[in-house]
Design a protein around this motif. Sequence first.
Motif, short mmCIF file in Angstrom:
data_model
loop_
_atom_site.label_atom_id
_atom_site.label_comp_id
_atom_site.label_asym_id
_atom_site.label_seq_id
_atom_site.Cartn_x
_atom_site.Cartn_y
_atom_site.Cartn_z
N GLU A 117 0.84 -1.20 0.00
CA GLU A 117 0.00 0.00 0.00
C GLU A 117 0.88 1.25 0.00
O GLU A 117 0.56 2.23 -0.69
CB GLU A 117 -0.94 0.02 1.21
CG GLU A 117 -1.84 1.24 1.22
CD GLU A 117 -2.95 1.14 2.25
OE1 GLU A 117 -3.77 2.08 2.29
OE2 GLU A 117 -3.00 0.15 3.00
N ASP A 167 3.79 1.67 -1.29
CA ASP A 167 4.33 1.87 -2.64
C ASP A 167 3.34 2.62 -3.51
O ASP A 167 3.69 3.58 -4.22
CB ASP A 167 4.66 0.50 -3.25
CG ASP A 167 5.13 0.61 -4.68
OD1 ASP A 167 6.02 1.44 -4.95
OD2 ASP A 167 4.61 -0.12 -5.53
N GLU A 168 2.09 2.22 -3.46
CA GLU A 168 1.05 2.85 -4.28
C GLU A 168 0.76 4.27 -3.81
O GLU A 168 0.70 5.22 -4.60
CB GLU A 168 -0.21 2.00 -4.24
CG GLU A 168 -1.35 2.54 -5.09
CD GLU A 168 -2.58 1.65 -5.03
OE1 GLU A 168 -3.64 2.11 -5.49
OE2 GLU A 168 -2.47 0.52 -4.51
N ARG A 169 0.56 4.46 -2.50
CA ARG A 169 0.18 5.78 -1.97
C ARG A 169 1.32 6.79 -2.12
O ARG A 169 1.10 7.96 -2.44
CB ARG A 169 -0.21 5.67 -0.50
CG ARG A 169 -1.28 4.64 -0.18
CD ARG A 169 -2.59 4.96 -0.82
NE ARG A 169 -3.62 4.00 -0.43
CZ ARG A 169 -4.82 3.92 -0.99
NH1 ARG A 169 -5.14 4.74 -1.98
NH2 ARG A 169 -5.70 3.02 -0.58
N ALA A 176 3.65 6.82 -4.38
CA ALA A 176 3.77 7.22 -5.78
C ALA A 176 2.76 8.32 -6.11
O ALA A 176 3.08 9.29 -6.81
CB ALA A 176 3.56 6.01 -6.69
N VAL A 177 1.54 8.18 -5.60
CA VAL A 177 0.51 9.20 -5.81
C VAL A 177 0.95 10.53 -5.19
O VAL A 177 0.84 11.60 -5.80
CB VAL A 177 -0.84 8.74 -5.20
CG1 VAL A 177 -1.86 9.88 -5.22
CG2 VAL A 177 -1.37 7.54 -5.95
N PRO A 186 8.93 -1.17 -5.97
CA PRO A 186 8.23 -2.18 -5.20
C PRO A 186 9.22 -3.05 -4.44
O PRO A 186 10.26 -3.42 -4.95
CB PRO A 186 7.50 -3.00 -6.27
CG PRO A 186 7.46 -2.13 -7.47
CD PRO A 186 8.66 -1.24 -7.39
N LYS A 192 -0.59 -8.59 -11.85
CA LYS A 192 -1.88 -8.04 -11.51
C LYS A 192 -2.82 -8.21 -12.68
O LYS A 192 -2.54 -7.81 -13.79
CB LYS A 192 -1.75 -6.55 -11.15
CG LYS A 192 -3.01 -6.00 -10.51
CD LYS A 192 -2.77 -4.59 -9.99
CE LYS A 192 -3.99 -4.06 -9.26
NZ LYS A 192 -3.79 -2.72 -8.74
N ARG A 249 3.89 -4.12 -17.94
CA ARG A 249 3.47 -3.13 -16.96
C ARG A 249 3.36 -1.79 -17.67
O ARG A 249 4.11 -1.53 -18.62
CB ARG A 249 4.49 -3.03 -15.82
CG ARG A 249 4.56 -4.24 -14.93
CD ARG A 249 5.77 -4.21 -14.04
NE ARG A 249 5.84 -2.99 -13.25
CZ ARG A 249 6.95 -2.60 -12.60
NH1 ARG A 249 8.03 -3.33 -12.65
NH2 ARG A 249 6.95 -1.49 -11.89
N ASP A 299 4.41 2.95 -14.39
CA ASP A 299 4.99 2.30 -13.21
C ASP A 299 6.48 2.54 -13.10
O ASP A 299 7.04 2.50 -12.01
CB ASP A 299 4.72 0.78 -13.27
CG ASP A 299 3.28 0.44 -12.93
OD1 ASP A 299 2.50 1.37 -12.64
OD2 ASP A 299 2.93 -0.75 -12.95
N ARG A 339 7.47 6.95 -12.34
CA ARG A 339 6.83 7.73 -11.29
C ARG A 339 7.78 8.71 -10.62
O ARG A 339 7.38 9.78 -10.17
CB ARG A 339 6.25 6.78 -10.23
CG ARG A 339 5.03 6.00 -10.70
CD ARG A 339 4.62 4.99 -9.66
NE ARG A 339 3.41 4.28 -10.06
CZ ARG A 339 2.90 3.25 -9.40
NH1 ARG A 339 3.52 2.80 -8.31
NH2 ARG A 339 1.81 2.65 -9.81
#
Length: 770
Positions: free
Chosen positions: A17, A19-21, A23-24, A154, A172, A301, A305, A308
């Motif tokens: 999580e 990693d995703e947040r 990046a945002v 990641p 994914k 991908r 990705d 970023r």
Amino acid sequence: MSEDLSGFSMMDLFRMEADERLAVLSQGLVSLEGEASSQAIEPLMRAAHSLKGAARVVGLDAAVRVAHAMEDCLVAAQKGKVALGSAAIDVLLRGVDFLTAIAQIPEAEIESWQASRAGEMDALTAALADAEAGKLNEAAPPVPVQAPPPAPAPVPIPVPIDDEPVPVAAVKIAKPPAPASGEAADRVVRVTAESLSRLMGLAGESLVQTRRFRPFLDSLLLLKGRQTGLLETLQQLEDRFTDSSNGLRAVEREMLAKARDQAARCQQGLSETLETIEEFARGGEDLSSRLHHEVLASRMRPLADGVRGFPRLVRDVAKELGKQAKFEVVGETTGVDRDILYGLEAPLNHLIRNALDHGLETPDDRRARGKNPTGLIQLEARHRAGMLQIVLKDDGRGIDVEQLRKKVVEKGLTTEAMASRLNEAELLDFLFLPGFSTKEKVSELSGRGVGLDVVQSMVQAVRGSVRVASRLGRGTKFVLQLPLTVSVIRALLVEISGEPFAFPLNRIDRIVMVEPDQVREIEGKPHMMLDDQPLGLVEATQIFELTPLVRESGRRPVVVASDRSHRFGVVVDRFLGERDLRVAPLDPRLGRVPNLNSSSVLENGWPVLIIDVEDLIRSIDNLLGGRRVRKLTADVAAGGASARPPKRVLVVDDSITVRELERQLLENKGYLVDVAVDGVDGWNTVRSGRYDLVVSDIDMPRMDGIELVSHIKKDPLLRSIPVVVVSYKDREEDRIRGLDAGANFYLTKSSFHDQTFLATVVDLIGEARE
């Protein structure tokens, strides 16, 4: 359907999580500097809030405090209580760095890490509180945070198999956005990278194997045609005897009718079987094609990705240089093989830093030139002709070719006379040499000569190509052509001396049919005109040392191929069409085979060799240059068998200018000289001929000079050949490294300007004629 996350620990889930947040947050904060709106801040606030909750679950108190402070700052900005200036963005980005660092700490070390960084955390949360209160000036004091590079990667999670950790690739499965009524949610599965690669290979093999039905169907169609002919012959025979006055006896007529009836039934049965097999073949081909594309997609991908961290990189570096820069990405959703995407990070990082440091001007300079004070760096990705094309361009000052020409001479890479004859493409090739830099002063960003050679090495490793184009005052563009996958390629089949060969379709420029009257002699070598430019022609049989077949007079099939600075036409016997080929590496016991890199099998089971176009172009360059052809001198011709030929020297260097300079120096002294374009080419050449001396560079693609020297000195048949290393590196450790490998002498390229180089050659092997 819920996500299958049972195999993950809570800390693993937090890292996923985070990693995703993060990046945002990283991308969003950089974009806020240009335009801050309530809508733009909303997703950032939610990302910080989610991170705070996730950190609280796993007991990361430091992360909770920092994320909470970031959330409060973003809430205040969203409500219009404070404006997020450059200084506030800096502090928020430091918060991203802090959270990125803590997310990558091993679970067993987290508690001690938090305790040791308590001071940093307090300073950071205090700075965030000041940002929330609008107390920060534009020159905010830095808060030191030990953090990894800006692009958060990641964190690989080991999968326990037989109690051994195995690297995995997360796959994914895409889904439509926001399923509304019981649709399956995204599921994440863990697959070993090796297993995914094997699956990719099997899918590619399945795709090619199903197409082997086509020759079988063609043979059945031929049989059907013969049966039709047989039926017509029987009918004609019956008609002939019916019209004859003698006629046929009843038993003969019955036998003839029976034969015709059996032939008709065979034809009908064959037609039905043919339709069934054809339907099965179409279905199997469609199924294997969809399987291959699905497996290929699982390795893909989106480009987003892997890029970023680049907006943050551009912002930070531009700020450090006192410049203004905008970073744009075109084709963020373009699929890129995960291995290629991972390998692109370092090359693109170097290209972006070069664009910022070398390319973009300062705001004042840009205004004076009538440009927008904010420079533009654009990264574009697209699929083109079965290849992935990555384009990075800027609108900066461009490359001054004349200044580059002077720099090449200053560094001793060629003579002034030779440099004056080099065209723009040949000069731009020097940018890719290891250790080459146009920067006068060394800085943290550039000037060390490291960068573009990294780009070229990565591209060559995946059998791609890189080109550079520039317009002075307008900008520079780098184009990387990379394969989508290396398991299956689209290829042009040709016939050479009765054997099939394959040119990868993405590595050829075009194919043409040449009339005999279009071929002309230029300097004793065949050429044709293409795009108003002379194009050197060479027979494929001559390159591959095959026996040429008798060719009927008429048009000649020609495959046109090129690299950054050369373009040639390869004359083949005929074109056989395009095919999808399953790539299989050559047996390693063969070593490096010149001009070939892999093999495949055609639908009829016939083996086909796949051509290494880059190696082929080098071989053609040598062949047309006459560098591999041993010429008779006047002395040998006059003296007959009693005259001794001059001594032979092999020059190995990936720089065309250095090769030519060494060749001219040696030939002027009477030596016979052959050249090789890199270590692999040199190793193949020295094994296939007799040489009195080898002169080699150190930094070369595919095989460097140290490895080449080691190979020569370990070979019982070649170890007696003296080797001279000529390198731009003049450090003592480099000299020791070369001599330890077995080189007899280690010289720098400055030795070309005096008699050191030639004197060393004479000391080792004597004069050209003795």
